[in-house]
Design a protein around this motif. Structure first.
Motif, PDB file in Angstrom:
ATOM      1  N   LYS A  88       0.845  -1.193   0.000  1.00 23.92           N
ATOM      2  CA  LYS A  88       0.000   0.000   0.000  1.00 23.92           C
ATOM      3  C   LYS A  88       0.881   1.243   0.000  1.00 23.92           C
ATOM      4  CE  LYS A  88      -3.712  -2.236   2.619  1.00 23.92           C
ATOM      5  NZ  LYS A  88      -4.516  -2.212   3.867  1.00 23.92           N
ATOM      6  N   GLU A  92      -1.554   6.071   2.196  1.00 24.74           N
ATOM      7  CA  GLU A  92      -2.694   5.272   2.635  1.00 24.74           C
ATOM      8  C   GLU A  92      -2.440   4.686   4.016  1.00 24.74           C
ATOM      9  OE1 GLU A  92      -5.446   1.480   1.134  1.00 24.74           O
ATOM     10  OE2 GLU A  92      -3.719   2.155  -0.060  1.00 24.74           O
ATOM     11  N   THR A  96      -4.907   5.638   7.092  1.00 22.20           N
ATOM     12  CA  THR A  96      -5.687   4.584   7.748  1.00 22.20           C
ATOM     13  C   THR A  96      -5.481   4.586   9.256  1.00 22.20           C
ATOM     14  OG1 THR A  96      -5.607   3.174   5.791  1.00 22.20           O
ATOM     15  CG2 THR A  96      -6.039   2.086   7.902  1.00 22.20           C
TER      16      THR A  96
END
Length: 482
Positions: A88, A92, A96
């Motif tokens: 990822k 991100e 998150t």
């Protein structure tokens, strides 16, 4: 009731107890090191965040205006490594786990005044570094990395108590290009495949320590009254922060009081990923609830080791139940009962007992924020309530006990929905906000999959409901447009 005693704190710098006197009372500028969001927030992090929230709340109770800054380190080696492991993007990853952290703070009723993120302050970090170079405290290596010259700062080692230069060694992977093995990076030259920003020395990214100096100085306007964090940050992080900040400002002290929280342990071991004993905060909140966790995390002196155990959490749960029961019954009685002006002798004695409990509670909190001693007084108050107050006919006694709970709750924040419902978030508002967050997250996934028509439909429908979406490069936020 007598005036509470003066607040005294143990300053990590000098390791001595000092009377608390901020630079410009009643204003208190407090900076607490926040998370590096590369994984879910765990209860070890919560130990520090809740402790400093309790300290902040007590200072506010005593009349101080506390300005609380807590950073988010959204670019770091750990985030980059997690990105490589998962495939990822680093953005991100940071997004998150930042959301997980912010949701946990909300549930724990921790309110931060300024929540700066590193990636929003690259320009200021570059300028800060340039000034340190101009003043002779930093140098540029052939790679384009910039290092702080520790030998130029004579007070290095005083905060951590490390006097031997050999114990200062850090960032050994860069040893060959540094003047000294203990010099530390202000700016790291970009490596292949890593995120980077432009700078006068080439492509790179901030070092770990400089971000906190830059953001704290920017938002506090210079000096800090309190700098906090876990004791594991004393060296090298806070030692390096102190050196570069005082070099930059040309003044000392930059921080008046350094406060550090102790470790949270499980079966005597410090919580760590390598030992596999991490307990995610979201799981603990789900199992125990925010109120129980707050009381448990505030059950030990902030500087001491706190041991995780179901027994201690069950004790906190029991105290929460007693406090809430007493608060609810007292409020109901005070709302319904007719005033009785005469106070019997026994009731007067109980009123004086309440005064003694509250005074002792203040003494404990004033003694280096002794949260453990203060919580014992909360137990004493509930014991007294069930023994002498619950069935009393004296409105004065009931009101006295109610006011005592209000004072204690200013720190514990577990009775807001009962004692100060106007300050507590309404459940339906929390639910609505969560639903909107979910819709925005789903729209983000649609955009990633290039389903733009459906994403635009969601934006338009939300706009009709008065919700405006703000698309940025790596995330979308929302606000009410009404």
């Amino acid at each position: 009731m007598a005036r509470p005693t003066a607040i005294r704190v143990r300053n990590t710098l000098g390791r001595r107890i000092e009377e608390f006197e901020p630079f410009n009372p009643p204003l208190v500028k407090m900076y607490v090191c926040g998370p590096t969001p590369y994984d879910y927030t765990h209860i070890g992090h919560a130990r520090s965040f809740v402790a400093f929230d309790g300290i902040k709340r007590y200072l506010q109770l005593r009349g101080y205006d506390v300005y609380h800054i807590q950073n988010i380190t959204d670019i770091d080696d750990k985030i980059i490594n997690k990105s490589r492991e998962t495939g990822k993007s680093w953005r991100e990853i940071a997004y998150t786990y930042t959301r997980d952290y912010l949701e946990a703070l909300k549930q724990l009723r921790i309110r931060i005044d300024v929540h700066p993120r590193v990636t929003d302050h690259i320009k200021e970090i570059v300028e800060f570094t340039e000034k340190l170079i101009e003043k002779g405290y930093a140098y540029v290596a052939p790679s384009g990395s910039v290092y702080f010259d520790v030998d130029k700062y004579p007070g290095y080692g005083e905060l951590s108590g490390r006097k031997n230069k050999e114990s200062w060694t850090q960032e050994e992977e860069y040893a060959r290009e540094k003047k000294n093995p203990y010099d530390f990076a202000l700016w790291k030259a970009a490596k292949p495949g890593e995120p980077y920003w432009e700078s006068p020395w080439g492509k790179g990214r901030p070092g770990w320590h400089i971000e906190c100096s830059v953001m704290s100085i920017k938002y506090a306007g210079g000096r800090l009254d309190i700098h906090g964090g876990g004791m594991d940050l004393i060296f090298p992080h806070h030692e390096n922060e102190r050196a570069q900040s005082e070099a930059y400002l040309g003044t000392s002290p930059w921080v008046k009081y350094w406060l550090h929280t102790g470790y949270l342990t499980i079966e005597g071991e410090k919580m760590s990923k390598s030992l596999g004993n991490i307990i995610a905060l979201r799981d603990a909140l789900r199992e125990w609830g925010a109120g129980t966790l707050r009381l448990w995390l505030l059950s030990g002196h902030y500087r001491t080791q706190l041991e995780y155990s179901e027994q201690s959490l069950n004790q906190a749960r029991r105290l929460l139940s007693r406090l809430r029961d007493a608060a609810f019954k007292l409020q109901k009685r005070l709302a319904e009962d007719e005033p009785i002006h005469y106070i019997q002798g026994k009731d007067l004695e109980v009123i004086r007992e309440i005064d003694s409990i509250i005074l002792e509670w203040h003494r404990e909190m004033s003694s280096d924020f002794n949260l453990a001693g203060a919580l014992r007084q909360a137990w004493e108050l509930t014991n007294l309530y069930y023994r002498e107050i619950e069935h009393s006919e004296s409105r004065a006694l009931l009101y006295k006990a109610y006011q005592a709970l209000i004072q204690m709750n200013k720190v514990y924040a577990v009775l807001d929905d009962i004692l100060a419902p106007e300050e507590a978030a309404r459940p339906e508002e929390d639910l609505l906000g969560g639903i909107i967050d979910l819709v925005v997250e789903v729209r983000g996934e649609l955009r990633k999959r290039k389903m733009y028509d459906l994403a635009d439909t969601i934006r338009a429908r939300l706009a009709e409901l008065g919700i405006q979406l703000l698309d940025q490069k790596d995330k979308t936020t929302w606000r009410w447009n009404r």
